[in-house]
Motif scaffolding. Structure first.
Motif, mmCIF file in Angstrom:
data_model
loop_
_atom_site.group_PDB
_atom_site.id
_atom_site.type_symbol
_atom_site.label_atom_id
_atom_site.label_comp_id
_atom_site.label_asym_id
_atom_site.label_seq_id
_atom_site.Cartn_x
_atom_site.Cartn_y
_atom_site.Cartn_z
ATOM 1 N N ILE A 1 44.184 32.007 37.737
ATOM 2 C CA ILE A 1 43.084 31.655 36.852
ATOM 3 C C ILE A 1 43.621 31.750 35.431
ATOM 4 N N SER A 2 43.573 30.642 34.713
ATOM 5 C CA SER A 2 44.125 30.604 33.365
ATOM 6 C C SER A 2 43.009 30.454 32.344
ATOM 7 N N GLY A 3 43.217 31.040 31.171
ATOM 8 C CA GLY A 3 42.197 30.997 30.127
ATOM 9 C C GLY A 3 41.053 31.939 30.451
ATOM 10 N N PHE A 4 41.367 33.088 30.997
ATOM 11 C CA PHE A 4 40.361 34.034 31.484
ATOM 12 C C PHE A 4 39.509 34.637 30.369
ATOM 13 N N ASN A 5 38.406 35.223 30.790
ATOM 14 C CA ASN A 5 37.642 36.120 29.925
ATOM 15 C C ASN A 5 37.428 37.417 30.708
ATOM 16 N N LEU A 6 36.992 38.440 30.021
ATOM 17 C CA LEU A 6 36.829 39.736 30.662
ATOM 18 C C LEU A 6 35.796 39.684 31.785
ATOM 19 N N ALA A 7 34.782 38.844 31.635
ATOM 20 C CA ALA A 7 33.724 38.751 32.647
ATOM 21 C C ALA A 7 34.286 38.385 34.024
ATOM 22 N N ILE A 8 35.152 37.391 34.092
ATOM 23 C CA ILE A 8 35.671 36.985 35.407
ATOM 24 C C ILE A 8 36.618 38.039 35.978
ATOM 25 N N ILE A 9 37.386 38.684 35.117
ATOM 26 C CA ILE A 9 38.271 39.737 35.619
ATOM 27 C C ILE A 9 37.440 40.855 36.238
ATOM 28 N N LEU A 10 36.392 41.270 35.546
ATOM 29 C CA LEU A 10 35.544 42.339 36.083
ATOM 30 C C LEU A 10 34.887 41.930 37.394
ATOM 31 N N GLU A 11 34.423 40.687 37.480
ATOM 32 C CA GLU A 11 33.805 40.233 38.735
ATOM 33 C C GLU A 11 34.786 40.328 39.893
ATOM 34 N N ILE A 12 36.022 39.941 39.666
ATOM 35 C CA ILE A 12 37.016 39.967 40.741
ATOM 36 C C ILE A 12 37.487 41.389 41.023
ATOM 37 N N VAL A 13 37.622 42.198 39.996
ATOM 38 C CA VAL A 13 38.010 43.599 40.208
ATOM 39 C C VAL A 13 36.959 44.314 41.058
ATOM 40 N N LEU A 14 35.691 44.041 40.802
ATOM 41 C CA LEU A 14 34.605 44.752 41.478
ATOM 42 C C LEU A 14 34.144 44.098 42.781
ATOM 43 N N LYS A 15 34.649 42.916 43.072
ATOM 44 C CA LYS A 15 34.212 42.185 44.274
ATOM 45 C C LYS A 15 34.809 42.779 45.536
ATOM 46 N N ASP A 16 33.946 42.970 46.525
ATOM 47 C CA ASP A 16 34.396 43.420 47.841
ATOM 48 C C ASP A 16 34.723 42.208 48.709
ATOM 49 N N GLY A 17 35.561 42.412 49.675
ATOM 50 C CA GLY A 17 35.905 41.352 50.618
ATOM 51 C C GLY A 17 36.919 40.383 50.053
ATOM 52 N N SER A 18 37.379 39.508 50.909
ATOM 53 C CA SER A 18 38.403 38.552 50.496
ATOM 54 C C SER A 18 37.768 37.391 49.736
ATOM 55 N N LEU A 19 38.616 36.646 49.066
ATOM 56 C CA LEU A 19 38.189 35.510 48.257
ATOM 57 C C LEU A 19 38.568 34.205 48.933
ATOM 58 N N SER A 20 37.897 33.149 48.549
ATOM 59 C CA SER A 20 38.256 31.800 48.989
ATOM 60 C C SER A 20 38.363 30.933 47.744
ATOM 61 N N GLU A 21 38.969 29.766 47.889
ATOM 62 C CA GLU A 21 39.068 28.849 46.748
ATOM 63 C C GLU A 21 37.681 28.466 46.246
ATOM 64 N N GLU A 22 36.753 28.258 47.181
ATOM 65 C CA GLU A 22 35.382 27.892 46.804
ATOM 66 C C GLU A 22 34.725 29.011 45.985
ATOM 67 N N GLU A 23 34.916 30.243 46.421
ATOM 68 C CA GLU A 23 34.316 31.365 45.704
ATOM 69 C C GLU A 23 34.942 31.537 44.323
ATOM 70 N N ILE A 24 36.240 31.381 44.227
ATOM 71 C CA ILE A 24 36.899 31.493 42.919
ATOM 72 C C ILE A 24 36.407 30.398 41.986
ATOM 73 N N THR A 25 36.238 29.202 42.502
ATOM 74 C CA THR A 25 35.703 28.102 41.692
ATOM 75 C C THR A 25 34.322 28.463 41.148
ATOM 76 N N LYS A 26 33.472 29.042 41.979
ATOM 77 C CA LYS A 26 32.139 29.467 41.533
ATOM 78 C C LYS A 26 32.229 30.559 40.473
ATOM 79 N N LEU A 27 33.140 31.514 40.665
ATOM 80 C CA LEU A 27 33.303 32.585 39.691
ATOM 81 C C LEU A 27 33.795 32.043 38.350
ATOM 82 N N VAL A 28 34.692 31.069 38.382
ATOM 83 C CA VAL A 28 35.174 30.449 37.141
ATOM 84 C C VAL A 28 34.011 29.751 36.432
ATOM 85 N N GLU A 29 33.207 29.016 37.177
ATOM 86 C CA GLU A 29 32.053 28.336 36.573
ATOM 87 C C GLU A 29 31.086 29.353 35.975
#
Length: 137
Positions: free
Chosen positions: A86-114
């Motif tokens: 993920i390029s051009g990050f902000n703190l909000a997305i980092i925190l969401e991923i740090v605190l997220k339980d379970g594995s990620l998918s490309e679809e979920e990462i796309t939603k988190l970026v949006e």
């Protein structure tokens, strides 16, 4: 296990580390690369991060500038399984991923970026005065 790498030009990664530790506590699954400072070798640091990944680990990599030299050095790794950049990050997305339980998918990462894009807001004086008696956030 989810492993996170935050790689930036200069000491931005250290600033993000400080914020994460204040908001979430110390996280042992996060690595930081402050590129082009103290004669560090970014290639060696990147190699070390990937050498420490186990086959079932999930790697989420944050870089500061899309197309920047730090990002360019990491892009070849996105072809590996379970590696997300993920390029051009902000703190909000980092925190969401740090605190997220379970594995990620490309679809979920796309939603988190949006969702994180919506956190970038220009707040104008007029907006504040219009909402005097309303909740702004």
């Amino acid at each position: 296990m989810r492993k996170i790498l935050i790689a930036t030009h200069g000491y931005l990664a250290n600033g993000v580390k400080s914020s994460i530790e204040i908001l979430c506590g110390v996280k042992n699954n996060i690595s930081y690369i402050n590129a082009y400072v103290n004669d560090n070798n970014i290639e060696e640091e990147i190699d070390l991060f990937f050498k420490n990944l186990k086959p079932n680990d999930e790697a989420v990599i944050f870089t500061d500038l899309f197309g920047g030299s730090v990002n360019q050095r990491l892009v070849p790794y996105c072809s590996k399984p379970n590696v997300y950049i993920i390029s051009g990050f902000n703190l909000a997305i980092i925190l969401e991923i740090v605190l997220k339980d379970g594995s990620l998918s490309e679809e979920e990462i796309t939603k988190l970026v949006e969702h994180s894009r919506k956190q970038l807001v220009y707040i104008k004086k007029e907006d504040l005065s219009k909402r005097k008696n309303e909740e702004f956030f």
